[in-house]
Design a protein around this motif. Structure first.
Motif: not given
Length: 215
Positions: A7-26
């Motif tokens: 179950r995907v609980e949340d998706v949020f951006p990684e603010p300090f990543a060099v390239a655009p990255n999201l993270t999914a909390r599952v």
């Protein structure tokens, strides 16, 4: 045998990543009581465009992908956004796994075209997460290896505003497209011949000359 649900609980951006990255909390739940030693998780993320409504402005922006609205019953189909993977530590019962979602703003990619066309005012991107991979279990007889069933999936509605903020943080007021070398050379010559300050200005001049209005 393990009994796994995702179950995907949340998706949020990684603010300090060099390239655009999201993270999914599952959230991963194992309901049979088997001790999970580790998991190699693979995930295919698809966009399911049929699960939302579209404004007239969005319809215009999606013309290149799906054609006119009257054709959408046959053209508006789910399509792949990305594939990703991660390794999860052992657990019993349930655990939360963070899944990296590397993003691109390349306008040659179908998902980027789709996301760019959406109105961010309160709207979302309908996502489907399809899980697979390998489970390593631990019991009294030693270690075991099982496949994560192919029917494990979860849905999530990603706010368009989050996507826009992520892109804006990495590409402020810009985007990028790939051009053929010959096209790029011709564009550079046009820029130099007309004394223009940059390729962006050169393209804007060409569009204006073709009668296109630039907002």
């Amino acid at each position: 045998m393990t009994e796994l649900t995702f179950r995907v609980e949340d998706v949020f951006p990684e603010p300090f990543a060099v390239a655009p990255n999201l993270t999914a909390r599952v959230e991963v739940t194992e309901s049979s009581g088997v001790v999970v030693h580790a998991m190699a998780v693979r995930c295919q993320i698809r966009i399911d465009p049929q699960r939302r409504r579209y404004t007239d402005a969005e319809v215009d922006g999606l013309l290149d992908l799906f054609g006119p609205r009257e054709r959408w019953t046959s053209t508006l189909k789910p399509f792949q956004w990305m594939q990703t993977s991660t390794v999860a530590q052992g657990f019993t019962g349930s655990s939360v796994v963070e899944l990296p979602l590397p993003c691109t703003y390349d306008f040659e990619v179908t998902a980027s075209k789709y996301l760019h066309a959406l109105d961010e005012a309160g709207s979302t991107v309908p996502l489907v997460f399809l899980f697979s991979g390998t489970v390593f279990t631990r019991g009294v007889a030693g270690f075991g290896v099982e496949r994560i069933p192919w029917d494990r999936e979860s849905t999530y509605d990603l706010p368009v505003a989050m996507w826009r903020e992520l892109v804006q943080a990495h590409y402020p007021n810009t985007g990028w497209v790939r051009l053929d070398h010959d096209t790029l050379s011709a564009l550079a010559k046009y820029k130099a011949a007309h004394g223009l300050l940059g390729l962006d200005v050169a393209i804007a001049n060409l569009l204006q000359g073709a009668g296109e209005v630039i907002a």
